[in-house]
Design a protein around this motif. Structure first.
Motif, PDB file in Angstrom:
ATOM      1  N   ILE A 142       0.839  -1.195   0.000  1.00 22.71           N
ATOM      2  CA  ILE A 142       0.000   0.000   0.000  1.00 22.71           C
ATOM      3  C   ILE A 142       0.877   1.248   0.000  1.00 22.71           C
ATOM      4  O   ILE A 142       1.954   1.277   0.585  1.00 22.71           O
ATOM      5  CB  ILE A 142      -0.954   0.020   1.207  1.00 22.71           C
ATOM      6  CG1 ILE A 142      -0.185   0.018   2.539  1.00 22.71           C
ATOM      7  CG2 ILE A 142      -1.926  -1.141   1.153  1.00 22.71           C
ATOM      8  CD1 ILE A 142      -1.074   0.220   3.733  1.00 22.71           C
ATOM      9  N   ARG A 143       0.372   2.292  -0.688  1.00 24.19           N
ATOM     10  CA  ARG A 143       1.105   3.549  -0.808  1.00 24.19           C
ATOM     11  C   ARG A 143       0.175   4.712  -0.487  1.00 24.19           C
ATOM     12  O   ARG A 143      -1.029   4.661  -0.782  1.00 24.19           O
ATOM     13  CB  ARG A 143       1.667   3.729  -2.220  1.00 24.19           C
ATOM     14  CG  ARG A 143       2.522   2.597  -2.718  1.00 24.19           C
ATOM     15  CD  ARG A 143       3.286   3.019  -3.979  1.00 24.19           C
ATOM     16  NE  ARG A 143       2.427   3.681  -4.928  1.00 24.19           N
ATOM     17  CZ  ARG A 143       1.746   3.065  -5.907  1.00 24.19           C
ATOM     18  NH1 ARG A 143       1.816   1.748  -6.009  1.00 24.19           N
ATOM     19  NH2 ARG A 143       1.002   3.746  -6.758  1.00 24.19           N
ATOM     20  N   PRO A 144       0.711   5.789   0.099  1.00 22.93           N
ATOM     21  CA  PRO A 144      -0.150   6.921   0.474  1.00 22.93           C
ATOM     22  C   PRO A 144      -0.753   7.657  -0.713  1.00 22.93           C
ATOM     23  O   PRO A 144      -1.798   8.284  -0.582  1.00 22.93           O
ATOM     24  CB  PRO A 144       0.802   7.834   1.269  1.00 22.93           C
ATOM     25  CG  PRO A 144       2.175   7.439   0.832  1.00 22.93           C
ATOM     26  CD  PRO A 144       2.101   5.980   0.531  1.00 22.93           C
ATOM     27  N   ASP A 145      -0.122   7.573  -1.893  1.00 24.21           N
ATOM     28  CA  ASP A 145      -0.652   8.304  -3.046  1.00 24.21           C
ATOM     29  C   ASP A 145      -1.923   7.679  -3.603  1.00 24.21           C
ATOM     30  O   ASP A 145      -2.588   8.271  -4.459  1.00 24.21           O
ATOM     31  CB  ASP A 145       0.408   8.379  -4.153  1.00 24.21           C
ATOM     32  CG  ASP A 145       0.839   6.999  -4.635  1.00 24.21           C
ATOM     33  OD1 ASP A 145       1.345   6.222  -3.800  1.00 24.21           O
ATOM     34  OD2 ASP A 145       0.673   6.717  -5.829  1.00 24.21           O
ATOM     35  N   LEU A 146      -2.305   6.478  -3.116  1.00 27.36           N
ATOM     36  CA  LEU A 146      -3.548   5.849  -3.534  1.00 27.36           C
ATOM     37  C   LEU A 146      -4.721   6.214  -2.631  1.00 27.36           C
ATOM     38  O   LEU A 146      -5.815   5.659  -2.790  1.00 27.36           O
ATOM     39  CB  LEU A 146      -3.382   4.326  -3.562  1.00 27.36           C
ATOM     40  CG  LEU A 146      -2.375   3.779  -4.576  1.00 27.36           C
ATOM     41  CD1 LEU A 146      -2.258   2.266  -4.457  1.00 27.36           C
ATOM     42  CD2 LEU A 146      -2.786   4.169  -5.997  1.00 27.36           C
ATOM     43  N   PHE A 147      -4.518   7.143  -1.712  1.00 27.25           N
ATOM     44  CA  PHE A 147      -5.555   7.560  -0.780  1.00 27.25           C
ATOM     45  C   PHE A 147      -5.740   9.076  -0.853  1.00 27.25           C
ATOM     46  O   PHE A 147      -4.761   9.828  -0.945  1.00 27.25           O
ATOM     47  CB  PHE A 147      -5.197   7.157   0.656  1.00 27.25           C
ATOM     48  CG  PHE A 147      -5.096   5.670   0.865  1.00 27.25           C
ATOM     49  CD1 PHE A 147      -6.186   4.939   1.295  1.00 27.25           C
ATOM     50  CD2 PHE A 147      -3.905   5.002   0.624  1.00 27.25           C
ATOM     51  CE1 PHE A 147      -6.101   3.571   1.482  1.00 27.25           C
ATOM     52  CE2 PHE A 147      -3.804   3.640   0.813  1.00 27.25           C
ATOM     53  CZ  PHE A 147      -4.908   2.921   1.238  1.00 27.25           C
ATOM     54  N   GLU A 148      -6.991   9.501  -0.801  1.00 27.30           N
ATOM     55  CA  GLU A 148      -7.286  10.928  -0.805  1.00 27.30           C
ATOM     56  C   GLU A 148      -6.804  11.585   0.478  1.00 27.30           C
ATOM     57  O   GLU A 148      -6.284  12.697   0.472  1.00 27.30           O
ATOM     58  CB  GLU A 148      -8.786  11.151  -0.978  1.00 27.30           C
ATOM     59  CG  GLU A 148      -9.197  12.622  -0.993  1.00 27.30           C
ATOM     60  CD  GLU A 148     -10.697  12.790  -1.109  1.00 27.30           C
ATOM     61  OE1 GLU A 148     -11.149  13.944  -1.238  1.00 27.30           O
ATOM     62  OE2 GLU A 148     -11.426  11.774  -1.067  1.00 27.30           O
ATOM     63  N   HIS A 149      -6.996  10.876   1.598  1.00 23.93           N
ATOM     64  CA  HIS A 149      -6.579  11.392   2.905  1.00 23.93           C
ATOM     65  C   HIS A 149      -5.419  10.538   3.418  1.00 23.93           C
ATOM     66  O   HIS A 149      -5.544   9.312   3.514  1.00 23.93           O
ATOM     67  CB  HIS A 149      -7.730  11.358   3.898  1.00 23.93           C
ATOM     68  CG  HIS A 149      -8.939  12.120   3.450  1.00 23.93           C
ATOM     69  ND1 HIS A 149      -8.961  13.497   3.363  1.00 23.93           N
ATOM     70  CD2 HIS A 149     -10.165  11.692   3.050  1.00 23.93           C
ATOM     71  CE1 HIS A 149     -10.157  13.891   2.942  1.00 23.93           C
ATOM     72  NE2 HIS A 149     -10.905  12.814   2.738  1.00 23.93           N
ATOM     73  N   VAL A 150      -4.340  11.185   3.770  1.00 20.18           N
ATOM     74  CA  VAL A 150      -3.180  10.452   4.295  1.00 20.18           C
ATOM     75  C   VAL A 150      -3.529   9.775   5.609  1.00 20.18           C
ATOM     76  O   VAL A 150      -2.998   8.705   5.935  1.00 20.18           O
ATOM     77  CB  VAL A 150      -1.983  11.408   4.472  1.00 20.18           C
ATOM     78  CG1 VAL A 150      -0.789  10.665   5.045  1.00 20.18           C
ATOM     79  CG2 VAL A 150      -1.615  12.060   3.150  1.00 20.18           C
ATOM     80  N   SER A 151      -4.437  10.377   6.379  1.00 23.40           N
ATOM     81  CA  SER A 151      -4.826   9.789   7.664  1.00 23.40           C
ATOM     82  C   SER A 151      -5.468   8.413   7.478  1.00 23.40           C
ATOM     83  O   SER A 151      -5.313   7.529   8.329  1.00 23.40           O
ATOM     84  CB  SER A 151      -5.793  10.723   8.397  1.00 23.40           C
ATOM     85  OG  SER A 151      -6.944  10.974   7.607  1.00 23.40           O
ATOM     86  N   VAL A 152      -6.189   8.222   6.363  1.00 24.18           N
ATOM     87  CA  VAL A 152      -6.781   6.918   6.085  1.00 24.18           C
ATOM     88  C   VAL A 152      -5.687   5.891   5.809  1.00 24.18           C
ATOM     89  O   VAL A 152      -5.735   4.756   6.305  1.00 24.18           O
ATOM     90  CB  VAL A 152      -7.746   7.006   4.889  1.00 24.18           C
ATOM     91  CG1 VAL A 152      -8.256   5.624   4.504  1.00 24.18           C
ATOM     92  CG2 VAL A 152      -8.909   7.930   5.215  1.00 24.18           C
TER      93      VAL A 152
END
Length: 264
Positions: free
Chosen positions: A180-190
Motif C-alpha cells: 500500500i502507498r499513500p498516493d492511492l488515498f485521498e486522505h493520508v490519515s486513512v
C-alpha cells in the motif's frame, strides 16, 4: 463413505460459482451500459464505448482495477476448497478421536476460514495496487495452510497447523503493508489508519502463531496434550474475534471520515 467426496465436490462447485459471480459483478460495474448511463446523467460522453487505447493512464487504471476481480476470484476458489475439506472432515464420522474435542477444532477452523475471507474482503475495499506474482502466491499458501489445518481436525497436531495458518496470515499482512502507498488515498490519515491496523494484525497473528508452535513443541507426547486442545481452540477463536473487532473499528472511522455510515 460416499458423503465425503460428494461434500467436497459440492463445495468445489460452489467455489467456482462464487468466482464466476464475483467476476460477473465486477464486469457489470464496468460495462458500457453503465458508462453510457453515467454520461447521460453528467452530460459527458468523453470516454468511448469501444475498448480504450493502451496508454500510460489506461495501463495504470487497468492494473489497479484488476486487483479486486483477481483477488475475489482466487479467494472464492481457495476458501471454497478449504470449506469443502472441512465439510468432508466433519462427515467422516471418526469416532476414534477420543478426548480430543473434534467439534471445537472444527468450529475454530470454520471461524479461521471466515476471518481470512473477511480480511481480504475489506482490504480490497479500501486498498488496491498492481498485482504481482506474490498476490497470487500469498492467498494460495494461506489457503493451503487452511486445508492442512482442516485435515488435522481430531489430532493434537491441529495446534501446529493452527500456528501455520496464523504465521501465513502474518506474512499476508506484511505483504499488504509493503504494497500500500499513500498516493492511492485521498486522505493520508486513512492510509495511516490502514497501515497501523495491518501492523497490529501482523503482530497479533505472528505472536499467537509463535505461542502455538511453542505450546505444541512443549506438549507433544505429554499427558497434557489431550486437555490443552480446548485452550488452543479457544485461543484461536479469541484471536479471530480480536482481528474482526479491530478491523470493524478502523473501518467505522474510515467511513465516518468520508461522511458515510458503515452499515449502510
Amino acid at each position: 463413505m460416499r458423503e465425503k467426496p460428494r461434500a467436497f465436490v459440492l463445495s468445489v462447485l460452489v467455489a467456482l460459482l462464487g468466482a464466476v459471480v464475483a467476476i460477473s459483478v465486477r464486469k457489470q460495474h464496468q460495462s458500457p451500459t453503465a458508462i453510457s448511463q453515467h454520461g447521460a446523467s453528467t452530460g459527458s460522453f468523453e470516454r468511448p464505448l469501444a475498448p480504450d487505447i493502451l496508454d500510460r493512464s489506461n495501463l495504470r487504471a487497468r492494473s489497479v482495477e484488476v486487483f479486486p476481480t483477481a483477488y475475489s476470484a482466487l479467494l472464492s476458489v481457495v476458501q471454497g476448497l478449504a470449506l469443502g475439506a472441512l465439510v468432508a472432515k466433519i462427515f467422516e464420522g471418526d469416532d476414534g478421536a477420543g478426548a480430543i474435542p473434534v467439534w471445537m477444532q472444527a468450529f475454530t477452523s470454520l471461524v479461521t476460514i471466515t476471518v481470512v475471507f473477511y480480511m481480504y474482503s475489506w482490504l480490497v475495499l479500501v486498498a488496491r495496487w498492481t498485482p504481482t506474482i506474490f498476490d497470487t502466491l500469498v492467498p494460495l499458501v494461506l489457503g493451503m495452510s487452511e486445508i492442512a489445518l482442516v485435515s488435522q481436525v481430531g489430532s493434537t497436531a491441529w495446534i501446529l497447523f493452527l500456528a501455520l495458518v496464523q504465521l501465513a496470515g502474518s506474512a499476508a499482512f506484511l505483504h499488504s503493508i509493503l504494497r500500500i502507498r499513500p498516493d492511492l488515498f485521498e486522505h493520508v490519515s486513512v492510509f495511516v489508519s490502514i497501515r497501523k491496523l495491518l501492523l497490529f494484525l501482523m503482530l497479533l497473528a505472528s505472536s499467537s502463531g509463535g505461542v502455538a508452535v511453542f505450546g505444541w513443541a512443549w506438549l507433544n507426547g505429554a499427558p497434557a496434550e489431550q486437555w490443552i486442545s480446548p485452550f488452543a481452540s479457544a485461543g484461536g477463536l479469541v484471536v479471530g474475534i480480536i482481528m474482526v473487532v479491530a478491523s470493524e473499528v478502523t473501518l467505522r472511522r474510515i467511513f465516518a471520515q468520508y461522511g458515510l455510515t458503515f452499515f449502510r
